[in-house]
Design a protein around this motif. Structure first.
Motif, PDB file in Angstrom:
ATOM      1  N   ALA A  38       0.845  -1.207   0.000  1.00 27.72           N
ATOM      2  CA  ALA A  38       0.000   0.000   0.000  1.00 27.72           C
ATOM      3  C   ALA A  38       0.876   1.251   0.000  1.00 27.72           C
ATOM      4  O   ALA A  38       0.601   2.212  -0.735  1.00 27.72           O
ATOM      5  CB  ALA A  38      -0.935  -0.007   1.203  1.00 27.72           C
ATOM      6  N   ARG A  42      -0.362   3.330  -3.024  1.00 28.18           N
ATOM      7  CA  ARG A  42      -1.119   4.522  -2.619  1.00 28.18           C
ATOM      8  C   ARG A  42      -1.345   4.448  -1.122  1.00 28.18           C
ATOM      9  O   ARG A  42      -2.160   3.654  -0.645  1.00 28.18           O
ATOM     10  CB  ARG A  42      -2.472   4.576  -3.346  1.00 28.18           C
ATOM     11  CG  ARG A  42      -2.410   5.463  -4.578  1.00 28.18           C
ATOM     12  CD  ARG A  42      -3.741   5.789  -5.165  1.00 28.18           C
ATOM     13  NE  ARG A  42      -4.865   5.795  -4.263  1.00 28.18           N
ATOM     14  CZ  ARG A  42      -6.111   5.480  -4.650  1.00 28.18           C
ATOM     15  NH1 ARG A  42      -6.358   5.138  -5.895  1.00 28.18           N
ATOM     16  NH2 ARG A  42      -7.101   5.511  -3.792  1.00 28.18           N
ATOM     17  N   LEU A  45      -4.642   3.856   0.958  1.00 29.41           N
ATOM     18  CA  LEU A  45      -5.375   2.592   0.909  1.00 29.41           C
ATOM     19  C   LEU A  45      -4.911   1.629   1.986  1.00 29.41           C
ATOM     20  O   LEU A  45      -3.760   1.695   2.443  1.00 29.41           O
ATOM     21  CB  LEU A  45      -5.155   1.901  -0.447  1.00 29.41           C
ATOM     22  CG  LEU A  45      -5.599   2.652  -1.694  1.00 29.41           C
ATOM     23  CD1 LEU A  45      -5.196   1.860  -2.929  1.00 29.41           C
ATOM     24  CD2 LEU A  45      -7.108   2.901  -1.665  1.00 29.41           C
ATOM     25  N   ILE A  47      -4.418  -2.415   2.004  1.00 27.89           N
ATOM     26  CA  ILE A  47      -4.424  -3.548   1.062  1.00 27.89           C
ATOM     27  C   ILE A  47      -4.223  -4.835   1.851  1.00 27.89           C
ATOM     28  O   ILE A  47      -3.363  -4.903   2.741  1.00 27.89           O
ATOM     29  CB  ILE A  47      -3.304  -3.399  -0.004  1.00 27.89           C
ATOM     30  CG1 ILE A  47      -3.536  -2.118  -0.831  1.00 27.89           C
ATOM     31  CG2 ILE A  47      -3.260  -4.625  -0.912  1.00 27.89           C
ATOM     32  CD1 ILE A  47      -2.499  -1.884  -1.925  1.00 27.89           C
ATOM     33  N   THR A 316      -3.328  -3.127  -9.642  1.00 26.01           N
ATOM     34  CA  THR A 316      -2.353  -2.028  -9.515  1.00 26.01           C
ATOM     35  C   THR A 316      -2.699  -0.897 -10.489  1.00 26.01           C
ATOM     36  O   THR A 316      -2.605   0.275 -10.131  1.00 26.01           O
ATOM     37  CB  THR A 316      -0.903  -2.519  -9.741  1.00 26.01           C
ATOM     38  OG1 THR A 316      -0.845  -3.231 -10.970  1.00 26.01           O
ATOM     39  CG2 THR A 316      -0.432  -3.431  -8.644  1.00 26.01           C
ATOM     40  N   ILE A 319      -5.707   1.014  -9.134  1.00 32.46           N
ATOM     41  CA  ILE A 319      -5.297   1.839  -7.982  1.00 32.46           C
ATOM     42  C   ILE A 319      -4.551   3.076  -8.481  1.00 32.46           C
ATOM     43  O   ILE A 319      -4.862   4.209  -8.110  1.00 32.46           O
ATOM     44  CB  ILE A 319      -4.409   1.011  -7.016  1.00 32.46           C
ATOM     45  CG1 ILE A 319      -5.277  -0.012  -6.269  1.00 32.46           C
ATOM     46  CG2 ILE A 319      -3.661   1.914  -6.050  1.00 32.46           C
ATOM     47  CD1 ILE A 319      -4.497  -0.984  -5.393  1.00 32.46           C
ATOM     48  N   VAL A 324      -9.980   3.054  -8.079  1.00 31.72           N
ATOM     49  CA  VAL A 324     -10.278   2.662  -6.694  1.00 31.72           C
ATOM     50  C   VAL A 324     -10.278   3.947  -5.858  1.00 31.72           C
ATOM     51  O   VAL A 324      -9.313   4.706  -5.891  1.00 31.72           O
ATOM     52  CB  VAL A 324      -9.198   1.678  -6.163  1.00 31.72           C
ATOM     53  CG1 VAL A 324      -9.448   1.360  -4.694  1.00 31.72           C
ATOM     54  CG2 VAL A 324      -9.182   0.408  -7.001  1.00 31.72           C
ATOM     55  N   VAL A 330      -8.573  -2.567  -0.141  1.00 28.28           N
ATOM     56  CA  VAL A 330      -8.505  -3.397  -1.343  1.00 28.28           C
ATOM     57  C   VAL A 330      -8.045  -4.798  -0.944  1.00 28.28           C
ATOM     58  O   VAL A 330      -6.985  -4.956  -0.337  1.00 28.28           O
ATOM     59  CB  VAL A 330      -7.520  -2.796  -2.368  1.00 28.28           C
ATOM     60  CG1 VAL A 330      -7.475  -3.663  -3.622  1.00 28.28           C
ATOM     61  CG2 VAL A 330      -7.916  -1.374  -2.723  1.00 28.28           C
TER      62      VAL A 330
END
Ligand SMILES: Cc1ncc(COP(=O)(O)O)c(C=O)c1O
Length: 343
Positions: A38, A42, A45, A47, A316, A319, A324, A330
């Protein structure tokens, strides 16, 4: 915290409980946090990776949960041989052959095409597990060959149990209702919007997720990433299986909003994409290779090159492109396929 169920959901889970299955999977599989992944992709987020590569039996993967229901002990009672079909490196054929060996049954695999080297990858494992291999020219020839093999077995005094492609049947999809319940429970009180990415081909896995979300009343964005078929084909297959499975579990007394309706709505809202197939099934893409490197180096998670790498490439990309939304959780459903690394 477990899911709070509405009436149709409660009835559906009650109906699921007595349906026969042969226990094979090591479950619940962990929901692994992937904070370094993550941080790289990003940082807003969360993950997680639902580690269904680790369902254990016959080297694991998503086929194990589905086969548990296909191999209902009542259906196995008089069976002497399992018959199924797939490609030369089919994960489904591997787990079916392992299940047959475990249950003391014979196994015939109808395989379209020859592997480059029959000792390597799943092709080697099909043979190691004692399956009889019948080779046909292409995918279209598989159904007829399965019927012919079943007839041959019966003519020789045996009883064949045919397992449809990928065990992606209404029965097989029930295995992924359990996976959905596990994930919902593993999330506890997390209130972020949830997105689940998975590879989707014959459609049974995502069909089970769709049904599971309908049962739980869980609002999730599901994304099915095709490694081979057009997205519309996968959507149609998954929707058909999910609706048929819902029909078996739905309350019959009109109590509350219908489960079948909910499944229809969730299936329609599910994203299916074939944007990451590249040149074709099993042919690596740059994005898939990058995803393998990223998941390996930032999550310690090994992807397979045929299914999960392409699903991870989609995740990916979505994202990075901001599809997303900010702050989402996620979940990447890792469906296995590791033997393809060694073919
Ligand atoms: C490793 C792996 N992931 C995902 C899939 C796709 O699952 P399904 O056929 O249920 O859509 C398969 C099977 O085709 C698989 O072997």
């Amino acid at each position: 915290m477990g899911p709070a169920l509405d009436q149709p959901g409660k009835v559906a889970l009650r109906r699921l409980a007595p349906i026969g299955r042969t226990p094979l999977a090591v479950v619940p599989t962990p929901l692994l946090p992937a904070p370094a992944l993550a941080a790289r992709l990003r940082p807003d987020l969360r993950i997680s990776i639902k580690a269904d590569a680790w369902t254990g039996f016959g080297l694991g993967g998503n086929k194990v949960r589905k086969l548990e229901y296909e191999l209902d002990p009542a259906r196995l009672r008089s069976a002497t041989e399992l018959v199924t079909a797939g490609g030369p490196h089919s994960n489904h054929c591997r787990v079916t052959a392992a299940a047959a060996a475990h249950l003391g049954l014979r196994c015939t695999l109808v395989i379209n095409g020859e592997p480059e080297d029959p000792r390597r990858g799943n092709a080697g494992l099909h043979r190691l597990l004692g399956a009889r291999i019948v080779t046909v020219a292409d995918r279209e020839a598989r159904a007829l060959a399965m019927a012919e093999e079943s007839a041959r077995i019966e003519a020789e005094g045996g009883r064949a149990l045919a397992v449809p492609l990928g065990a992606s049947t209404p029965r097989g999809a029930l295995g992924y209702v359990h996976a959905t319940v596990e994930m919902r429970t593993q999330l506890g009180g997390d209130r972020r919007p949830v997105w689940i990415f998975t590879a989707a081909s014959s459609g049974g896995t995502i069909a089970g997720l769709i049904l599971g979300c309908a049962i739980l009343g869980w609002q999730v964005r599901l994304v099915g990433v095709s490694p081979d078929e057009p997205a519309a084909t996968v959507r149609a297959a998954a929707t058909e299986v999910a609706l048929a499975a819902a029909g078996r579990l739905a309350p019959q007394d009109g109590d509350g909003p219908g489960l079948v309706d909910a499944v229809g709505r969730i299936a329609a809202a599910t994203h299916f994409t074939d944007d990451f197939v590249g040149e074709g099934y099993g042919i690596p893409t740059r994005a898939a290779n990058d995803a393998i490197a990223l998941f390996g180096s930032r999550a310690g998670v090994i992807l397979d090159p045929v299914y999960t790498a392409k699903a991870a490439a989609a995740m990916t990309a979505w994202i990075r492109e901001g599809i997303v939304p900010r702050g989402a959780h996620v979940i990447f459903l890792h469906t296995g396929g590791h033997p393809a690394l060694f073919r």
